[in-house]
Write an enzyme that holds these catalytic residues in place. Structure first.
Site, mmCIF file in Angstrom:
data_model
loop_
_atom_site.group_PDB
_atom_site.id
_atom_site.type_symbol
_atom_site.label_atom_id
_atom_site.label_comp_id
_atom_site.label_asym_id
_atom_site.label_seq_id
_atom_site.Cartn_x
_atom_site.Cartn_y
_atom_site.Cartn_z
ATOM 1 N N GLU A 173 82.803 12.609 -15.432
ATOM 2 C CA GLU A 173 83.462 13.750 -16.074
ATOM 3 C C GLU A 173 84.629 13.261 -16.928
ATOM 4 O O GLU A 173 85.428 12.414 -16.502
ATOM 5 C CB GLU A 173 83.946 14.695 -14.977
ATOM 6 C CG GLU A 173 84.665 15.937 -15.445
ATOM 7 C CD GLU A 173 85.093 16.819 -14.275
ATOM 8 O OE1 GLU A 173 85.488 17.968 -14.529
ATOM 9 O OE2 GLU A 173 85.037 16.340 -13.111
ATOM 10 N N LYS A 195 81.412 22.800 -18.349
ATOM 11 C CA LYS A 195 81.562 23.055 -16.921
ATOM 12 C C LYS A 195 81.671 24.560 -16.702
ATOM 13 O O LYS A 195 82.456 25.247 -17.360
ATOM 14 C CB LYS A 195 82.820 22.349 -16.426
ATOM 15 C CG LYS A 195 83.024 22.327 -14.929
ATOM 16 C CD LYS A 195 84.209 21.410 -14.597
ATOM 17 C CE LYS A 195 84.419 21.221 -13.127
ATOM 18 N NZ LYS A 195 85.498 20.242 -12.850
ATOM 19 N N CYS A 215 80.773 18.288 -12.118
ATOM 20 C CA CYS A 215 81.597 18.213 -10.916
ATOM 21 C C CYS A 215 81.566 19.460 -10.026
ATOM 22 O O CYS A 215 80.647 19.647 -9.256
ATOM 23 C CB CYS A 215 83.030 17.868 -11.307
ATOM 24 S SG CYS A 215 83.978 17.206 -9.892
#
Length: 638
Positions: A46, A115, A169
């Site tokens: 990330e 994300k 994540c």
């Protein structure tokens, strides 16, 4: 990417916070390294271009522009690589900043996946900088319009099993993970670009959640984690990367080190698993559910298999797991028999004890079942039936074993009975053909069945899964029983189970087991050699059981083609068998497997123990007159 294999890599590069030039150089170097290793999918952590721990520097236009420029440089440097890869960066779009995975392939930015779930608790404060990902949109990247959004998958035009989905994540750690919808749209490989800091116990939890996600979604999950180089103002990052295939821990990095891990993911196997599971959800696209499919192409070259392929797929590779697994298998077998005995009110069992591995295992299981029922072992009648091929070694071991367990031992020499039968049917005893062999096997079964009638007992079957697959059993002879406790135990596993029992036993019993384990596998239906030793060795006739068990596992468990199984066998047995030998026995395996189905169509009951079983009532249904031509033709054309 032949046979569904795709080499996947997760990378944790060295990093300098907010130094996009240095970070991009590290990424470029690792991409080159991955390409040289034959990697087709490469995943970085990330925000790997900037670093995850930039804090309020993410609001700086200079950093955001530097990240875009670095991404452009990375893409250009890799335009000749037959590879799809993902790197992380902050991306400004319409007045918002998104934490994105940039999906790139052969000089192009295929799309940006932002994300979706932004953590803002404990040590995380991402909501200060980033906006949750939008479902779909269009963004500008140096004059080119690219997709930005969460509702997309990346589809390889050269391999139908290869569909990639991406999340970032925290998306993994929530109840409504984006990967659920991604696999519903066909994604077989989920990649996760992560910056998960380390605290006590988190590594174990991370392994658990990744394996659970991979297992429940029937996918390959590749998780690339940030490591050393991130700011340690408040947190520490270990670079703990994991690749999991269908619930297994397939590859794992060393913590607190930079580097690359690779795994040869089998995406065809993933789709096979999904096709077998009628509860797997695969949503068709509708106007209300408009997922975008972004296509890319990669040359379908044959990759070099680097994964370790176990030559014994039925046997756990970890010694500690093996002991635990053996104990569990014994319990499954014994509980199955115990339940049948209790249900029928039967307090006696009859076993033909030959002094070989299979009947030894059946006796062990029967003794355990009797112990569960608090029944005296004297209720087990162990019958040894010497005939033309019986050797002193197996006869002695059978007698010693029965006595050591405290069972009733009956010796019934069947030579004269068999000779009388040969006389009845006009067979010459000097002709050692199939009639000569099977006449003995059927006489033994008749003796066992009649003794069971005498004592109100149940005949316990001794034949194993490998013999059923090859049809290495006399029809209505050793093929038949009243409960077949070994029916789903392959020959390679039988040996480990007996060895495990030996280790758990007292010294006298252990010595008996050890000699049985060293005895060649044989039906002992032909006379011994001039030294009184076994002359008829099963594996000389039908081939090595370790090869047949390997073929059986991958044919039934995953539906692999003969050519793919052969390719895997070459790797698994590279130090044991020549390619021509493997091919010879694989052809024999398919011929026997198809021609002997009629024996499996009328099997007695027996407990399912593993994922591969041939019971016609549960796991495997096949017509007895099916042709093996398709499978054999494929092997002939290798």
């Amino acid at each position: 990417m032949k046979d569904g294999f795709v080499k996947v890599a997760c990378v944790t590069p060295d990093l300098k916070v907010a130094d996009c030039t240095y970070n991009s150089e590290q990424i470029i170097s690792y991409l080159k390294n991955a390409y040289e290793k034959g990697v087709k999918v490469c995943v970085f952590p990330e925000l790997s271009i900037t670093g995850y721990t930039c804090g309020d520097l993410f609001f700086q236009t200079s950093l955001l522009e530097a990240a875009k420029t670095a991404l452009k440089k990375i893409i250009e440097s890799s335009e000749n690589y037959e590879m799809i890869f993902a790197v992380g960066l902050p991306f400004a779009h319409k007045g918002k900043i998104y934490n994105c995975a940039a999906i790139c392939c052969k000089g192009k930015l295929l799309g940006l996946v932002p994300k979706k779930h932004i953590p803002n608790y404990s040590e995380f404060y991402e909501a200060r900088h980033f906006t949750p990902g939008i479902p779909k949109g269009s963004a500008d990247f140096f004059g080119t319009s690219v997709h930005i959004g969460t509702d997309c998958v990346f589809k390889c035009t050269d391999m139908q099993d290869f569909i990639l989905g991406a999340e970032v994540c925290e998306d993994l750690w929530v109840s409504d993970s984006p990967s659920v919808n991604l696999v519903k749209q066909g994604a077989t490989l989920i990649i996760n670009l992560s910056a998960s800091n380390e605290i006590i116990g988190k590594a174990d939890y991370r392994r658990t959640i990744i394996r659970a996600e991979s297992g429940s979604l029937l996918c390959v999950y590749a998780y690339a984690n940030a490591g050393i180089g991130e700011s340690t103002t408040d947190t520490v990052y270990s670079g703990h990367s994991i690749i999991s295939e269908n619930g297994a821990l397939s590859a794992e990095s060393k913590m607190f080190e930079h580097g690359i891990i690779t795994f040869d993911a089998d995406l065809k196997k993933i789709n096979t698993e999904r096709s077998r599971s009628n509860t797997f959800q695969n949503d068709e696209q509708t106007p209300e559910n408009p997922f975008l499919e972004i296509e890319f192409s990669l040359s379908p070259e044959t990759i070099k298999l680097d994964n370790y392929i176990s030559p014994a797929p039925f046997v756990p590779g970890n010694p500690s797991e093996l002991s635990e697994r053996c104990d569990e298998i014994f319990k499954l077998q014994a509980v199955g028999l115990m339940t049948r005995l209790r249900h029928t009110g039967c307090k006696n069992a009859v076993i033909g004890l030959s002094g070989g591995l299979d009947s030894t295992l059946a006796l062990i299981v029967t003794v355990r079942a009797f112990q569960m029922l608090d029944l005296d072992a004297k209720g087990i009648t162990a019958v040894t039936m010497p005939c033309f091929g019986t050797t002193d070694r197996t006869y002695t071991n059978a007698c010693r074993l029965a006595e050591a367990y405290g069972t009733e031992l009956r010796e019934i020499n069947i030579k004269e009975s068999v000779r009388s039968h040969f006389k009845d049917i006009g067979h010459d005893e000097s002709i050692h053909d199939v009639t000569y062999e099977n006449g003995q096997a059927r006489e033994r079964t008749q003796v066992l069945m009649d003794i069971a009638n005498q004592c109100g007992g149940m005949v316990i079957g001794t034949g194993d899964l490998s013999e059923l697959a090859l049809g290495w059993a006399t029809y209505n002879g050793d093929h038949m029983s009243m409960y077949a406790v070994n029916a789903s135990i392959p020959k390679t596993l039988v040996r480990y189970l007996v060895a495990y029992e030996a280790e758990c036993s007292n010294k006298p019993l252990k010595s008996i087991f050890e000699d049985i384990l060293e005895t060649p596998v044989s039906p002992e239906l032909l006379p011994p050699d001039e030294n009184g030793s076994i002359s008829q060795k099963t594996e000389d006739l039908v081939g090595p059981y370790e090869l047949h068990d390997f073929f059986l596992f991958y044919m039934l468990r995953y539906g692999f083609s003969p050519s793919k199984i052969y390719r895997m066998a070459l790797k698994a047995f590279s130090q044991t068998y020549e390619p021509a030998v493997i091919l010879k026995w694989e052809k024999i395996f398919y011929r026997r497997f198809f021609s002997q189905q009629f024996k499996r169509s009328c099997l007695p009951d027996g407990p399912k123990v593993g994922t591969v079983t041939l019971s016609p009532r549960s796991d495997f249904r096949m017509p007895s007159d099916a042709s093996a031509k398709v499978w054999l033709d494929e092997l002939e054309n290798l």
